[in-house]
Design an enzyme around this catalytic site. Structure first.
Site, PDB file in Angstrom:
ATOM      1  N   ASN A   1     -40.708 -47.826  15.906  1.00  0.00           N
ATOM      2  CA  ASN A   1     -40.629 -48.181  14.492  1.00  0.00           C
ATOM      3  C   ASN A   1     -41.065 -46.716  13.734  1.00  0.00           C
ATOM      4  O   ASN A   1     -40.518 -46.522  12.530  1.00  0.00           O
ATOM      5  CB  ASN A   1     -41.990 -49.207  14.043  1.00  0.00           C
ATOM      6  CG  ASN A   1     -43.129 -48.570  14.571  1.00  0.00           C
ATOM      7  OD1 ASN A   1     -43.493 -47.670  15.480  1.00  0.00           O
ATOM      8  ND2 ASN A   1     -44.307 -48.997  13.927  1.00  0.00           N
TER       9      ASN A   1
ATOM     10  N   SER B   1     -47.050 -51.573  21.959  1.00  0.00           N
ATOM     11  CA  SER B   1     -47.795 -53.048  21.808  1.00  0.00           C
ATOM     12  C   SER B   1     -48.992 -52.957  22.647  1.00  0.00           C
ATOM     13  O   SER B   1     -49.284 -52.510  23.658  1.00  0.00           O
ATOM     14  CB  SER B   1     -46.520 -53.906  21.989  1.00  0.00           C
ATOM     15  OG  SER B   1     -46.318 -53.860  23.492  1.00  0.00           O
TER      16      SER B   1
ATOM     17  N   GLU C   1     -52.675 -46.226  21.128  1.00  0.00           N
ATOM     18  CA  GLU C   1     -52.419 -46.430  19.699  1.00  0.00           C
ATOM     19  C   GLU C   1     -51.490 -47.733  19.841  1.00  0.00           C
ATOM     20  O   GLU C   1     -50.296 -47.507  19.841  1.00  0.00           O
ATOM     21  CB  GLU C   1     -51.615 -45.230  18.964  1.00  0.00           C
ATOM     22  CG  GLU C   1     -52.391 -43.926  19.263  1.00  0.00           C
ATOM     23  CD  GLU C   1     -53.625 -43.792  18.450  1.00  0.00           C
ATOM     24  OE1 GLU C   1     -53.621 -44.879  17.417  1.00  0.00           O
ATOM     25  OE2 GLU C   1     -54.330 -42.954  18.513  1.00  0.00           O
TER      26      GLU C   1
ATOM     27  N   CYS D   1     -47.655 -50.678  12.156  1.00  0.00           N
ATOM     28  CA  CYS D   1     -48.841 -50.860  13.157  1.00  0.00           C
ATOM     29  C   CYS D   1     -50.018 -51.169  11.752  1.00  0.00           C
ATOM     30  O   CYS D   1     -50.694 -52.060  12.021  1.00  0.00           O
ATOM     31  CB  CYS D   1     -49.523 -50.191  13.779  1.00  0.00           C
ATOM     32  SG  CYS D   1     -49.373 -48.343  13.326  1.00  0.00           S
TER      33      CYS D   1
ATOM     34  N   GLU E   1     -50.052 -60.220  15.611  1.00  0.00           N
ATOM     35  CA  GLU E   1     -49.559 -59.085  14.741  1.00  0.00           C
ATOM     36  C   GLU E   1     -48.217 -59.510  14.561  1.00  0.00           C
ATOM     37  O   GLU E   1     -47.361 -60.037  15.248  1.00  0.00           O
ATOM     38  CB  GLU E   1     -49.251 -58.125  15.875  1.00  0.00           C
ATOM     39  CG  GLU E   1     -48.658 -56.760  14.810  1.00  0.00           C
ATOM     40  CD  GLU E   1     -48.601 -55.329  15.807  1.00  0.00           C
ATOM     41  OE1 GLU E   1     -48.197 -55.632  17.207  1.00  0.00           O
ATOM     42  OE2 GLU E   1     -48.601 -54.487  15.242  1.00  0.00           O
TER      43      GLU E   1
END
Ligand code: NAD
Length: 473
Positions: A151, A227, A246, A281, A375
């Site tokens: 992303n 993820s 992260e 995120c 999410e």
């Protein structure tokens, strides 16, 4: 010709290639060579072999290399932005913003490299330490395996590479399979720095090869962004390594009754729920608005979301483009349907064309449906009514994630109470949780991960203390 990958600072081409496609129209973004097992082995062996030389590089050399990358990214900003848009389908205006942030990440790492020193500790606080000092330096834990998601194809790569260079740790970078081209282009800039061969490699390998790298003892540090299941799986697979994770979240924002400018709050919520089609995120996913402001806020959020332009991400007028692929869009669509079937109201959006999901606002959403509890990573936001700020704080904390949260309030006690109470890595007062300045410590708690990034925090993370006790001085 296919784009080469990078082994120990050198470009390499191979007969096997992979095509990267644009999810808006399936056009070809580019082709890259695929590393063979022998290339992976050479990169890891070189990182291992060069570790002492890299650690001994003077700060001015490391900082100079980082400054060069920052300048080059600024000079080639349009080219990098176009590449990010071509492979990730990120709207061009957000791709341009990402290049600016990556240049800043490298510049901050250069500045931190100049001042990263350690400390002098006095030991004569007890009689046994009289006449002694401890020189506490930070030395690299060893070569780093950096693994990045799709992303932010440039800036999240920057957050792996820049701190590693800044502390003198070799790095083997494995970019996301959907978006390797930007990382490979960054290799061209890294090659101009003259860092010792072996200091860095960029390997666009698949997940199986990545999993093998995770357990390779010559890479004792794994810095992973991606993820939740993959991240924690890596930690389980490499229990003796230093692992930074992260990961994802379902970021929430609270709107307190004192907040004076609901139009501003709605603008920020609409923009940062939908930017990158929700594939950040810290996209705004859950809004908890006090009953006094809920009605006006939700109406304004819906109006602002309806005003967003969806379409071809290459157009400067596009605010919301497609998701990374059609499968991701189908999943998001099914989650919206699940929420509506469970009683949520769809105030706008909900349709899907190919990989594009219409920006969607839901209200009256049960807490246990996927769009609320998991999410979403799609252009969906839920706006919920709460009776008090305390109820909102409780609902934010009920999540298994904890990355960042936003609190729209001008009331200082409310702001401090939120920052003391919320179980997250960062609380943004007066704005959405999606705000990130690249130099600040950034990361999550609970399922959202462990460790912090931002050049200074990552440099601490990539190093450990080495004590030299000085006696008789
Ligand atoms: P992903 O977990 O599918 O992939 C991330 C990377 O891991 C890719 O390079 C992938 O090839 C690699 N990978 C997959 N399986 C692996 C394995 N078994 N061993 C080693 N590597 C493996 O994530 P994604 O879909 O690319 O990215 C989206 C996710 O990233 C979201 O959950 C998002 O929240 C998260 N994210 C977190 C942050 C943060 O800073 N906290 C930032 C951006 C994205």
């Amino acid at each position: 010709m296919s784009t080469p990958f990078w082994v120990a600072g050198k470009p390499v081409t191979r007969a096997e290639t992979a095509v990267v496609r644009h999810s808006y129209d399936d056009s070809e973004a580019g082709t890259h060579a695929v590393p063979a097992d022998a290339d992976v082995e050479e990169a890891v062996a070189a990182a291992h072999a060069v570790r002492a030389e890299a650690a001994a590089l003077p700060a001015h050399v490391r900082a100079g290399a980082l400054d060069h990358v920052s300048r080059a990214l600024t000079e080639r900003a349009e080219e990098f932005a176009a590449l990010i848009t071509a492979e990730s389908a990120k709207p061009i205006k957000w791709a341009r913003a990402e290049v600016g942030r990556a240049a800043s990440t490298f510049r901050w790492a250069a500045e931190e490299a100049r001042r990263f020193a350690g400390e002098l500790q006095r030991l004569d606080t007890d009689p046994g330490g009289t006449g002694r000092f401890a020189l506490v330096r930070r030395v690299p834990r060893g070569p780093v395996l950096g693994i990045t998601p799709f992303n932010f194809p440039l800036n999240l790569v920057a957050h792996k590479v820049a701190p590693a260079i800044a502390v003198g740790a070799p790095i083997v970078l494995k970019p996301a399979p959907a978006t390797p081209l930007t990382a490979l282009a960054l290799g061209e800039v890294l090659a101009e720095t003259g860092l010792p061969a072996g200091s860095w490699s960029v390997l666009p390998v698949g997940n199986d090869a990545a999993a093998r790298l995770v357990t390779d003892p010559r890479l004792p540090v794994v810095s992973f962004t991606g993820s939740v299941p993959v991240g924690w799986g890596i930690r389980d697979a490499a229990p003796r390594k230093h692992v930074t994770l992260e990961l994802g979240g379902n970021a929430a924002v609270i709107v307190a009754p004192d907040w004076p400018d609901l139009d501003f709050a709605a603008e920020r919520i609409a923009t940062f729920a939908m930017y990158q089609a929700g594939q950040s995120c810290i996209s705004v996913q859950r809004v908890y608005a006090h009953a006094d402001v809920f009605g006006e806020l939700s109406e304004r959020v819906v109006a602002k979301v309806r005003a967003l332009g969806t379409g071809d991400p290459r157009s400067p007028r596009t605010d919301v483009g497609p998701l990374i692929n059609t499968a991701a869009a189908r999943r998001v669509e099914s989650w919206i349907d699940e929420a509506v079937a469970a009683g949520a109201r769809r105030d706008t959006g909900g349709g899907r064309h190919g990989a594009t999901v219409a920006p969607t606002v839901l209200t009256h959403v049960p807490e246990d449906v996927s769009v609320q509890a998991d999410e979403v990573f799609g252009p969906v936001v839920s706006v919920n009514r709460v009776a008090s700020v305390d109820e909102a704080l409780r609902l934010v904390n009920a999540s298994r994630f904890g990355l960042q949260a936003g609190v729209f309030t001008r009331d200082l006690p409310t702001a401090f109470h939120a920052s003391a109470t919320l179980d997250v890595g960062g609380v943004v007062v007066g704005d959405v949780p999606s705000f990130r300045a690249d130099q600040m410590p950034y990361g999550g708690v609970k399922d959202s991960g462990v460790g912090r990034e931002g050049p200074a925090a990552a440099m601490t993370d990539l190093t450990e203390e080495r004590v030299t006790v000085l006696t008789g001085l």
